[in-house]
Design an enzyme around this catalytic site. Structure first.
Site, PDB file in Angstrom:
ATOM      1  N   HIS A   1       0.618  -0.929  -0.420  1.00 63.67           N
ATOM      2  CA  HIS A   1       0.148  -0.228  -0.171  1.00 63.67           C
ATOM      3  C   HIS A   1       0.681   1.863  -0.196  1.00 63.67           C
ATOM      4  CE1 HIS A   1      -2.648   3.110   1.583  1.00 63.67           C
ATOM      5  NE2 HIS A   1      -3.399   2.472   0.658  1.00 63.67           N
TER       6      HIS A   1
ATOM      7  N   ARG B   1      -6.603  10.372   0.213  1.00 63.44           N
ATOM      8  CA  ARG B   1      -6.303  11.136  -1.141  1.00 63.44           C
ATOM      9  C   ARG B   1      -8.084  10.869  -1.983  1.00 63.44           C
ATOM     10  NH1 ARG B   1      -3.624   6.062  -3.062  1.00 63.44           N
ATOM     11  NH2 ARG B   1      -2.785   5.452  -1.201  1.00 63.44           N
TER      12      ARG B   1
END
Ligand SMILES: Cc1cc2nc3c(=O)[nH]c(=O)nc-3n(C[C@H](O)[C@H](O)[C@H](O)COP(=O)(O)OP(=O)(O)OC[C@H]3O[C@@H](n4cnc5c(N)ncnc54)[C@H](O)[C@@H]3O)c2cc1C
Length: 603
Positions: A236, A256
């Site tokens: 990740h 995000r």
């Protein structure tokens, strides 16, 4: 075997995360007697840590969404190595599984008109993730548990399965020990579902908790089932990197999704510098367009921070290697900048990302509403796992099923965020249903007494070597080896060194000793975990060596491009005749015309 506590169930489910709970609920609903075993207390599985949300094409926020687009997104994200049947079932069934969860009491965040709210996430064309702030997994597991306890399921908590037994070519039973007292239990079952989650603890830097040592993959492998796609480990892009004690802890992609941007030490938004060709048409040209996208403008395209995880992780590594990293070897993730765009940004961030706010405040003394976070890649998820039939989730060993992160197929070479929680619901249900059906159609088989006795004896051997190797030292050496030699960027020479060193670690693991007694003895538990960690590590490096190309989560420095030769091949590993691991390539079956057309239409 006489002194062993034994239990008989139609269906035994190993693992009580989302997949295991959903499987147990379904098997019980089909009339099977169900046993559910888990290493820790009920409710503490990995699933509880899930933050960002569950992906399902409900089309509540963008009415252009539907199962076909979700299917196409999942296939593109997986670089077309996915089991397309699983990707189809997943996209079709996820909305019903989410609505069902809501009917069972899950309280999702809502749209203005009271429907389940959905947020943006990497690789998903439209806002698709149903969520509860950044604590979605908690709500999911709470709901499944509340629902599950009314189904008459026998729950065995703080119990670890160490071996499966096969009789007459079928899965027959599981041997386990209870962690508190160290006594053995034998679970006989007509069908067994593995829902044991991932392998993150094979690496030094990981978002995974101590429970994820690849038990399920290893149990299946040693029982004779096949594993698939083990080279595809997801790193990740955003884990905490500072302070060192929390390195690897996840920073959800929802940051995000809510507008967070990635910056290098020169303040440059570097994700705009490298947009893969197959995503160019879907990606914003300018920061301004990207911001409009996260604000819900249907005419805007997503910012490059929301490209797939494999790509974002590699871009971050590139910045760090080029000397443009942050002080502790990562890059900066900034959500505080949205104060330039919206009023009350501080309250907004705290509302949408409450866990992240507290995580950084308490662990790093950083206020994310005013200050960028330092982040870097962390081992997060394994796309590979037990090879299963797409419809039934049965492994290549009859009577043994697998679901959730323990199983392979749905995600291909790279998983999209949010597609795990939906995977658990869709395929947990299917595994429970088909396991119950299998149990109805087959009589119980009894495991061989000699094999069971031998397995219990073997599990106790570390107590006979109180001056043996320290199990933690072997575990740490293995984690370093996998991190350094089979990590985000891989090379043949390094992986061959890893193969040699794994051989040495196997020899050391055979000499580990523990002191004390069997009552809650973490050293002994770690000694028993080593077999699983070594098995999954060998499967990862064996498959990674064979895949001489870069695709999805698997990046080879010596073969940096995708290769047509491997475009339709899955790698499968099994225990060979000699007892050594054997690898074989398996061609993916051709996709039916209807699905091909969906992929083409959504390119
Ligand atoms: C921090 C974090 C955030 C995440 N956020 C998201 C997200 O927002 N959306 C998303 O889709 N995915 C997310 N993921 C991924 C997702 O949470 C996991 O992939 C998923 O929860 C795995 O569920 P599972 O049911 O397969 O297994 P788990 O939830 O991992 O449960 C495994 C179970 O198996 C048991 N077990 C393991 N070995 C044994 C054994 N030998 N004997 C007995 N029991 C055993 C464990 O005790 C546990 O009960 C996140 C992951 C992490 C770490």
């Amino acid at each position: 075997m006489a002194e062993l506590a034994s239990f008989d169930h139609d269906v035994l489910v190993i693992g009580a995360g989302g997949a295991g709970l959903r499987a147990a609920i379904e098997a019980a609903a089909q009339g099977a007697s169900v046993g559910l075993v888990c290493k820790s207390l009920l409710g503490k599985a990995h699933t509880v840590m899930a933050e960002g949300g569950v992906a399902a094409a409900l089309a509540n926020v963008d009415d252009r969404d539907n199962w076909q687009v979700h299917f196409a997104d999942t296939m593109r994200g997986g670089q077309y190595l996915n089991n397309w049947r699983m990707a189809e079932l997943h996209a079709r069934e996820a909305p019903d599984r989410v609505r069902e969860l809501e009917a069972w009491g899950a309280l999702f965040d809502r749209t203005g008109d009271g429907r389940i709210l959905q947020r943006n996430f990497g690789g998903h064309r439209y806002p698709r993730l149903a969520h509860v702030g950044d604590r979605t997994g908690l709500e999911m597991i709470r709901t499944l548990q509340d629902h599950g306890i009314h189904q008459g399921i026998d729950v065995h908590m703080e119990v670890t399965v160490v071996q499966l037994f096969v009789r007459e070519g079928r899965a027959a039973a599981a041997l386990a020990y209870d962690r508190e007292r160290g006594r053995f239990r034998l679970f006989r079952a007509k069908a067994i579902v593995l829902a044991t989650g991932g392998i993150g603890r094979a690496y030094r830097i990981t978002s995974n908790s101590w429970e994820y040592a690849g038990d399920g993959q290893s149990l299946a492998y040693h029982a004779g089932a096949a594993l698939q796609d083990m080279e595809f480990v997801q790193f990740h892009p955003t884990g905490m990197i500072w302070p060192p004690s929390v390195r690897g802890l996840l920073v959800t992609e929802a940051v995000r999704g809510e507008g967070g941007i990635l910056l290098n030490n020169q303040g440059r938004r570097f994700m705009f510098d490298d947009i893969p060709e197959n995503y160019r048409a879907q990606t914003a040209d300018t920061p301004e367009e990207g911001w409009r996208y996260v604000q819900g403008d249907k005419n805007a395209r997503r910012p490059p921070e929301l490209l797939t995880r494999d790509h974002v992780a590699r871009c971050i590594m590139r910045e760090v290697r080029a000397g443009r990293g942050s002080p502790h070897g990562g890059v900066l993730l900034d959500i505080s900048w949205i104060k330039e765009k919206i009023p009350h940004a501080r309250e907004h961030i705290k509302k949408k990302l409450p866990s992240m706010y507290h995580q950084f405040k308490q662990l790093a003394d950083i206020d994310i509403t005013t200050t960028p976070m330092e982040i870097g890649p962390t081992t997060h998820y394994v796309m590979g796992g037990v090879r299963v039939d797409g419809d039934s989730q049965m492994s290549t060993l009859p009577g043994l099923f697998a679901a959730g992160e323990a199983a392979a197929g749905l995600h291909g070479a790279n998983r999209l965020g949010g597609n795990s929680l939906s995977d658990l619901l869709v395929f947990g249900k299917r595994a429970g249903e088909y396991a119950a059906r299998y149990a109805k159609e087959h009589a119980a088989v009894t495991p061989d007494e000699g094999e069971v006795n031998e397995a219990t004896r073997e599990a106790l051997v570390p107590f006979e070597r109180s001056a043996g190797e320290n199990p933690y030292a072997v575990q740490h050496a293995l984690q370093d080896l996998m991190q350094d030699l089979v990590g985000i960027v891989r090379r043949e020479d390094e992986m061959l060194r890893a193969v040699d060193q794994l051989g040495e670690l196997r020899a050391r693991a055979a000499r580990v000793g523990v002191s004390g007694n069997r009552e809650f003895n973490p050293g002994w538990h770690t000694a028993l975990d080593l077999k699983h960690l070594l098995t999954v590590s060998e499967a990862i490096v064996t498959s990674a060596l064979a895949r001489r190309e870069s695709r999805g989560g698997h990046f080879r420095d010596d073969y940096p491009e995708k290769s047509a030769e491997f475009a339709t091949l899955n790698f499968v590993v099994e225990k060979g005749q000699s007892g050594a691991m054997a690898l074989r390539p398996v061609s993916l079956p051709g996709m039916p015309g209807e699905l091909k057309a969906i992929v083409e239409a959504n390119k």
